[in-house]
Enzyme design. Sequence first.
Site, PDB file in Angstrom:
ATOM      1  N   ARG A 143      43.818  43.852  37.506  1.00 41.61           N
ATOM      2  CA  ARG A 143      44.221  43.530  36.141  1.00 41.61           C
ATOM      3  C   ARG A 143      44.270  44.840  35.383  1.00 41.61           C
ATOM      4  NH1 ARG A 143      41.080  38.766  32.939  1.00 41.61           N
ATOM      5  NH2 ARG A 143      39.365  40.219  33.076  1.00 41.61           N
TER       6      ARG A 143
ATOM      7  N   SER B  51      45.534  30.340  34.904  1.00 42.21           N
ATOM      8  CA  SER B  51      44.422  30.112  33.982  1.00 42.21           C
ATOM      9  C   SER B  51      44.635  28.780  33.263  1.00 42.21           C
ATOM     10  CB  SER B  51      44.374  31.208  32.899  1.00 42.21           C
ATOM     11  OG  SER B  51      44.237  32.475  33.494  1.00 42.21           O
TER      12      SER B  51
ATOM     13  N   LYS C 103      36.184  39.291  26.574  1.00 42.14           N
ATOM     14  CA  LYS C 103      37.096  38.578  25.670  1.00 42.14           C
ATOM     15  C   LYS C 103      36.258  37.851  24.626  1.00 42.14           C
ATOM     16  CE  LYS C 103      41.053  37.666  28.686  1.00 42.14           C
ATOM     17  NZ  LYS C 103      41.948  36.588  29.189  1.00 42.14           N
TER      18      LYS C 103
END
Lengths: 213, 213
Positions: free
Chosen positions: B42, B111, B140
């Site tokens: 990522r 997701s 997050k």
Amino acid sequence: MKKSDVDYTLYLCTDRDLMRADTVEDAVRQALLGGVTMVQLREKNCSAKEFFETAQRVKKITDQAGVPLIINDRVDIALAVDADGVHVGQSDIPAAEARRLLGPDKIIGVSARTVEQARKAETDGADYLGVGAMFVTGTKQDAKVTSKEELKRIRAAVAIPIVAIGGIKADNVEELKETGIDGVAVVSAVIAAENIASAAEELAGCVKELKEA
Amino acid sequence: MKKSDVDYTLYLCTDRDLMRADTVEDAVRQALLGGVTMVQLREKNCSAKEFFETAQRVKKITDQAGVPLIINDRVDIALAVDADGVHVGQSDIPAAEARRLLGPDKIIGVSARTVEQARKAETDGADYLGVGAMFVTGTKQDAKVTSKEELKRIRAAVAIPIVAIGGIKADNVEELKETGIDGVAVVSAVIAAENIASAAEELAGCVKELKEA
Ligand code: NI
């Protein structure tokens, strides 16, 4: 669309943040009315999903106009919407990889600022080069300006079409005469214009003159 | 790697900004020593070129370990490096398009925060779901927390494997028992650990216990 039929004269790059039109589709429709010969969808500040969905919608519009649609950077989105090609910068996915993924028939454009970058792009399978920034621009304040001399050296070094980009407007485009370019790419000069169609029409006229000179 | 052989037990997501290791490759190597069963690359804050080049290097490492490499969002980069699959969020390229581009044999993860998103992902061809955030996370801060009840409802609604994600650490993973998950995905709990290998080893042990319970 056959690659040999591509007309690079007036190449529009979209920019959602600069436009006055309500939607990218509206802006593109108006620009096509004015005579834009090529459209690049550039969506730096939106999600991949939104980029994909916009590309799907714009593809219908450019197809109807018989004008190629180029996707900035995202080869996957180009593949997903069956765009006519991609444009990659020096920090994007390498041109050789883009060619491998897209096959021989799609258009691949590469940004080049130097003879070395231009030669490498041609070797890697680029169909055209975007060379610039030719002038200081509001879109990329920090972009290095490419001299007219470097543009001519690049023109002499490669055989593929060259589109000049960066700060080009109706009142400075004539400075690019005798450089052997195949067209100019514009962002704000068209997309931020009050009347997109007439801005495109004026510029397209200027570039045609330039190419015939 | 056959899809049926995929072990979701401990799924590492990389994050260049959180890691103490010098390179993503180092971090992945250490995590694999500790028993990570899957790796997702990522790279939100680097260029597509750097993402592609890192993916090429990490692919060699995961191949050697016999562990699948999943690319976040960029289907083109997954194709270019022949990764084992992609993971897409709700704002990324749609799962159905990813499937069309990648073919039937690659792994696609999606997701999902709700039963509706989970069902749609399964219909669109997802091989597994990432469900969360299960706990408030440093990665997050603004991510909505998914309740254990919603996780169980999602488990009941779909047949594909589920990986829980978001703020999972060795000292809270046991809260996920009896939810029927197939594994947990971690970022900071492994990638930001002083000793990546032992952090991975501890967590992998906990998840195995959980799955056997
Ligand atoms: Ni434990």
